[in-house]
Each structure stands twice: as structure tokens, then as C-alpha cells.
Design a protein around this motif. Structure first.
Motif, short mmCIF file in Angstrom:
data_model
loop_
_atom_site.label_atom_id
_atom_site.label_comp_id
_atom_site.label_asym_id
_atom_site.label_seq_id
_atom_site.Cartn_x
_atom_site.Cartn_y
_atom_site.Cartn_z
N ASP A 1 0.85 -1.19 0.00
CA ASP A 1 0.00 0.00 0.00
C ASP A 1 0.89 1.24 0.00
N ARG B 1 3.19 -1.13 3.40
CA ARG B 1 2.75 -2.36 4.07
C ARG B 1 2.15 -3.32 3.04
N LYS C 1 -0.31 -5.20 1.18
CA LYS C 1 -1.78 -5.13 1.05
C LYS C 1 -2.32 -6.38 0.36
N HIS D 1 -0.01 -13.95 8.58
CA HIS D 1 0.30 -12.73 9.33
C HIS D 1 1.09 -11.69 8.55
N VAL E 1 0.08 -9.83 5.73
CA VAL E 1 -0.67 -8.66 5.28
C VAL E 1 -0.71 -7.63 6.41
N GLY E 2 -0.37 -6.40 6.07
CA GLY E 2 -0.30 -5.33 7.06
C GLY E 2 1.11 -5.09 7.60
N ARG E 3 2.04 -6.00 7.28
CA ARG E 3 3.42 -5.85 7.75
C ARG E 3 4.24 -5.08 6.70
N ASP E 4 5.30 -4.42 7.16
CA ASP E 4 6.18 -3.73 6.22
C ASP E 4 7.47 -4.54 6.03
#
Length: 141
Positions: free
Chosen positions: A48, A52, A54, A76, A78-81
Motif C-alpha cells: 500500500d 505495508r 496489502k 500474518h 498482510v499489514g506488515r512492512d
């Protein structure tokens, strides 16, 4: 009594890999292989605007431990950088190398600790985290 390398939890994870299949609009894709066991994984990511994950896609051809690892990574990611993915990869690698006492704080990795005495299995377990971290580092947000 020795702990079984493959148990119901490992097999359940191996049979339920999230984000299975390739992404059509990936910003980066990385393929990793283990020459020891022949395991292969391809991870596709899209980030995104904040860098992160997406969207995630993965194609996994590995033993049950490699599949279980891909399941934990995928559940786990998705949402991590890229920093978080690299930290998870590095912690798991250091654990298998004997450089730390735990596999890190990524959810569920404690299930894979039973493979520590089996060095031939380490690369297959590391592949999903290596591929995800590398793909996230290559992707442009």
C-alpha cells in the motif's frame, strides 16, 4: 520421549496455506528453492502507500514443514512492512543457526521449533520468510 516432527498441528497448517496462488498485479515476486530437499516457493506482494503488504500470493511446493511455515507467514504478512518481514526472517534464521533461543515473535513459529535438531529441514522452513522479505524489499509502494 522424542517429539514428533510432523504432528496434527503441522499437518493442519500445511493443508491450509492462506493467500495460495499467484497475484495478478504483484509489485514484486521472488522465487526461492532449497537445493537440499527441492522445496520451492514463489511469493508475490503488493504494497500500500505506506509500504505495508496489502496483497500476498504464494505458490508452495515443499515438505509439510515448508508448507506449515508458508501458512504461518501468509497468515500474518498482510499489514506488515519490509522491516517487520526482514526481522521475522532474521530471527528465524538466527534461531536455526543457534544464535538465539527463540524463533522470534511472529505468531505460531513456536510450532516449528521442533525442527531445530534437523538442519536439513531448516532451509525449507526459512524459504517463505526469505521470499516474503525479499519481495517486500523489492516492491515499490
Amino acid at each position: 520421549m522424542a517429539t514428533a516432527l510432523y504432528d496434527r498441528d503441522i499437518l493442519r497448517l500445511a493443508a491450509s496455506i492462506p493467500h495460495y496462488g499467484r497475484l495478478k498485479a504483484a509489485q514484486a515476486s521472488v522465487e526461492k528453492r532449497s537445493p537440499v530437499c527441492g522445496s520451492r516457493i514463489v511469493v508475490d506482494v503488493a504494497l500500500d502507500e505506506e509500504g505495508r503488504v496489502k496483497a500476498l500470493g504464494q505458490e508452495v511446493k515443499a515438505c509439510a514443514l515448508g508448507q506449515a511455515s508458508a501458512s504461518l507467514m501468509g497468515a500474518h504478512a498482510v499489514g506488515r512492512d519490509k522491516v517487520e518481514l526482514a526481522a521475522a526472517r532474521d530471527a528465524l534464521a538466527a534461531f536455526f543457526a543457534g544464535e538465539r533461543d527463540d524463533a522470534g515473535d511472529w505468531p505460531g513459529l513456536d510450532l516449528l521449533e521442533r525442527a531445530r535438531p534437523f538442519p536439513a529441514r531448516h532451509k525449507s522452513i526459512l524459504l517463505p520468510f526469505e521470499a516474503a522479505a525479499e519481495a517486500a524489499a523489492m516492491a515499490k509502494a
